[in-house]
Structures are given as C-alpha cells and as structure tokens.
Design a protein around this motif. Sequence first.
Motif, PDB file in Angstrom:
ATOM      1  N   ASN A  70     -12.499  -4.248   3.826  1.00 19.78           N
ATOM      2  CA  ASN A  70     -11.226  -3.760   4.358  1.00 19.78           C
ATOM      3  C   ASN A  70     -11.419  -2.322   4.811  1.00 19.78           C
ATOM      4  N   GLU A 138       1.593  -9.535   5.821  1.00 20.52           N
ATOM      5  CA  GLU A 138       1.813  -9.086   4.440  1.00 20.52           C
ATOM      6  C   GLU A 138       3.258  -8.631   4.235  1.00 20.52           C
ATOM      7  N   GLN A 190      -3.730 -14.330   0.965  1.00 22.26           N
ATOM      8  CA  GLN A 190      -4.460 -13.169   0.432  1.00 22.26           C
ATOM      9  C   GLN A 190      -3.676 -12.660  -0.765  1.00 22.26           C
ATOM     10  N   THR A 193      -2.663  -8.274  -6.397  1.00 21.18           N
ATOM     11  CA  THR A 193      -2.239  -7.937  -7.764  1.00 21.18           C
ATOM     12  C   THR A 193      -2.923  -8.815  -8.822  1.00 21.18           C
TER      13      THR A 193
HETATM   14  C1  FMN Z   1      -4.136  -1.779  -6.202  1.00 17.05           C
HETATM   15  C2  FMN Z   1      -3.989  -2.238  -4.786  1.00 17.05           C
HETATM   16  C3  FMN Z   1      -4.678  -1.564  -3.783  1.00 17.05           C
HETATM   17  C4  FMN Z   1      -4.574  -1.999  -2.454  1.00 17.05           C
HETATM   18  N1  FMN Z   1      -5.304  -1.361  -1.485  1.00 17.05           N
HETATM   19  C5  FMN Z   1      -5.293  -1.835  -0.210  1.00 17.05           C
HETATM   20  C6  FMN Z   1      -6.136  -1.260   0.792  1.00 17.05           C
HETATM   21  O1  FMN Z   1      -6.892  -0.314   0.526  1.00 17.05           O
HETATM   22  N2  FMN Z   1      -6.067  -1.771   2.042  1.00 17.05           N
HETATM   23  C7  FMN Z   1      -5.258  -2.843   2.368  1.00 17.05           C
HETATM   24  O2  FMN Z   1      -5.241  -3.277   3.531  1.00 17.05           O
HETATM   25  N3  FMN Z   1      -4.463  -3.417   1.434  1.00 17.05           N
HETATM   26  C8  FMN Z   1      -4.480  -2.950   0.152  1.00 17.05           C
HETATM   27  N4  FMN Z   1      -3.718  -3.567  -0.810  1.00 17.05           N
HETATM   28  C9  FMN Z   1      -2.993  -4.817  -0.462  1.00 17.05           C
HETATM   29  C10 FMN Z   1      -3.833  -6.060  -0.838  1.00 17.05           C
HETATM   30  O3  FMN Z   1      -5.017  -6.126  -0.095  1.00 17.05           O
HETATM   31  C11 FMN Z   1      -3.063  -7.383  -0.672  1.00 17.05           C
HETATM   32  O4  FMN Z   1      -2.746  -7.607   0.678  1.00 17.05           O
HETATM   33  C12 FMN Z   1      -1.784  -7.387  -1.492  1.00 17.05           C
HETATM   34  O5  FMN Z   1      -2.047  -6.941  -2.791  1.00 17.05           O
HETATM   35  C13 FMN Z   1      -1.192  -8.802  -1.523  1.00 17.05           C
HETATM   36  O6  FMN Z   1       0.008  -8.844  -2.246  1.00 17.05           O
HETATM   37  P1  FMN Z   1       0.113  -9.066  -3.847  1.00 17.05           P
HETATM   38  O7  FMN Z   1      -0.161  -7.733  -4.448  1.00 17.05           O
HETATM   39  O8  FMN Z   1       1.510  -9.516  -4.036  1.00 17.05           O
HETATM   40  O9  FMN Z   1      -0.918 -10.096  -4.225  1.00 17.05           O
HETATM   41  C14 FMN Z   1      -3.767  -3.113  -2.137  1.00 17.05           C
HETATM   42  C15 FMN Z   1      -3.057  -3.761  -3.154  1.00 17.05           C
HETATM   43  C16 FMN Z   1      -3.153  -3.349  -4.469  1.00 17.05           C
HETATM   44  C17 FMN Z   1      -2.413  -4.100  -5.536  1.00 17.05           C
END
Ligand code: FMN
Length: 314
Positions: A70, A138, A190, A193
């Motif tokens: 990413n 997302e 995707q 959490t």
């Molecule tokens: C701790 C954490 C860090 C994240 N960092 C990024 C990131 O650096 N780049 C990005 O595109 N998404 C980031 N995300 C989003 C995740 O890649 C993912 O799309 C998202 O967690 C999905 O939803 P959910 O948390 O309900 O599973 C992050 C999410 C979390 C929980």
Amino acid sequence: MIRTALCDLLDIEYPIIQGGMAWVATGELVAAVSEAGGLGVIGSGAAPPDWLREQLHKTRKLTNKPFGVNVMLLSPYLAEIMAILLAEPVAVVTTGAGNPGKYVTALREVGTKVIPVVSSVALAKRLVRSGVDAFIAEGMESGGHIGELTTMALVPQVVDAVDIPVIAAGGIYDGRGLVAALALGAVGIQMGTRFMCAEECTIPMRVKEFVIRAKDRDTTISGTTTGHPVRCLRNKLTRKFDEMEKSGTPPEEIDDLGVGSLRLAMVEGDIENGTVMAGQVCGMVKKVQPSREIIMDIMNSAESTLSRLNNQVV
Ligand SMILES: Cc1cc2nc3c(=O)[nH]c(=O)nc-3n(C[C@H](O)[C@H](O)[C@H](O)COP(=O)(O)O)c2cc1C
C-alpha cells in the motif's frame, strides 16, 4: 468454497485482502496472510524507503505467494518508494490519499496490478481513466483515514459507476460481511481491524488487547474539522483532539498533534497518547488468532451464511 473474479485477478485462493496498514502490516503479517490464501499487503505509509526494502525482503523470504504494497500518495518519500516498486515489482500496489495516475502505466508495465482505495463515486470515475485494474471502495466504518459514505451506500454506487472489479472494505469482519459485499456487487473484501489481532501481526500485545476490549461504540473520528478524519479508539489523545476541535484551534495545530502518533501506538505500544486506528468492527474482535484461522473462519462462515439465506428464500 466461494471463488470470485478477484481470485483470478490476483491469483489468490480466497477473495480476501488484508489492508495495507501503516506501522501495522509488516512482512510477518503479509506473508502469513498470503500463505493462507488471501492477499497480504505491506503498509508503507510515510515510512522511509529502507523500511520498505526491509519488509519486501522479509516477506519474500517467508512466502512465494503474491502479495502487495500500500502506497500513501502523500508520503514524503513517494518518489523513492515508487522507484523501489518499479525495480523490485510486487503483484499488487494499492494506493491511498489521492490520484496514482502518473504511476499507473509504469507499474502495470512491470506486471503490477494497481488498485486505488476510493471513498466516493467521483474519485472512482476520475481514476478509472488512468487504467487501474480494480478499486477498493472503503466505507467510513473502517479504521484509519475515512471518507463520508458508509460501505453499504458506497459499494453499489461505485459498482454501478465503473466497469472494473470493486472490492468492499470497511466494517467487514466475517463471512456475513463477505456475502453482503458480494451481494452489493463487490468481487471480494479488504479487512484491516480484524487483522490487527492476527497472531503474526507484530504490533504490541497491549494494542491488540485494547482492540479486543473495545465495544461497538468505542471508536471516534478525530480530525473532522481539519479535513483529515481518522477513525480510531477513544483515548487520552482523542479527547485532546476533541477539545482542540471544539475550541477552534487552527487546523495546522490540530494536524500537528497527530504527527508520529500512529507509530507511538503501533510500535511503542502507547495506547493513551498514540493513535490507535481501528474500525467499528472492533466490537466483534474477541481474540488473537493465526491469519490462516481468520481466513478459514471467514470462508466457512460465508458458506453457512449462504445456506442460511438459501433456506430463508422460498
Ligand atoms: C491501524 C490501521 C492502519 C491503516 N493504515 C492504512 C494505510 O496506511 N493505508 C491505507 O490505504 N489504509 C489504511 N488502513 C485501512 C485498511 O487498509 C482497511 O481498508 C480498513 O481497515 C478496512 O476496514 P476495517 O478496519 O473495518 O476492516 C488502516 C486501517 C487500520 C485499522
């Protein structure tokens, strides 16, 4: 077992992507997810190029399966990060925070699939012209930087607006979420959490326990007034953000408070003064599990959800 177009697109067994998470998704987690049949994605965030090189080498030592990186398009090291990814290509690059347009052709020429994360139809429509392979739509239930729409509203609108595959993210925890995403027209999911609490995820145990203790309403959104909203678990830092936002502190000062705070939580384990990004599904995360178990749980519960639905429909 459910198999979708995403499996063929990415050459993976199950239609599950572990979202790239800055300071969280390191080589250990990424390799474990890819070995288990999903797609692991390194979170390069704003980390320096050497950190990415180290994670790429670590991941390649642990797996021969496809994996991704990413790229945060606002990274101060963007040019160097892209140079590494062109010199040592990976199967997939997902992008956040902007328009990867000028890098798409070069990445695709080295055999990399490019999948931007989008939070609106307008952004998807703009980016589709640059020749990207798929989108991750997302919703704002997710952990980390968020848009305004929920997954339920966003995914079908993006699906209807573009003619390339769409992956759903935000608020998905198990097979019920996977089946719901497929029903909305997505080809896969995707998740971030739930993977924070994967056994192979290297964040401090204190952070995993914080996520496990959290209930459905324990996340909050910081940074709404600065235009950079982030969903994270409530703690001392989010209360400070709240106070500053309510008292009309200038946006730059509020943003400054967040600098370095994700690393403070995810590397140093400071769950009070750091930003513990996490999504609304935190209320369902009850234990630390190996990545393989997480993936098989999603796939098995998707199967039982489908048969439950079949029995309900007469
Ligand atoms: C701790 C954490 C860090 C994240 N960092 C990024 C990131 O650096 N780049 C990005 O595109 N998404 C980031 N995300 C989003 C995740 O890649 C993912 O799309 C998202 O967690 C999905 O939803 P959910 O948390 O309900 O599973 C992050 C999410 C979390 C929980």
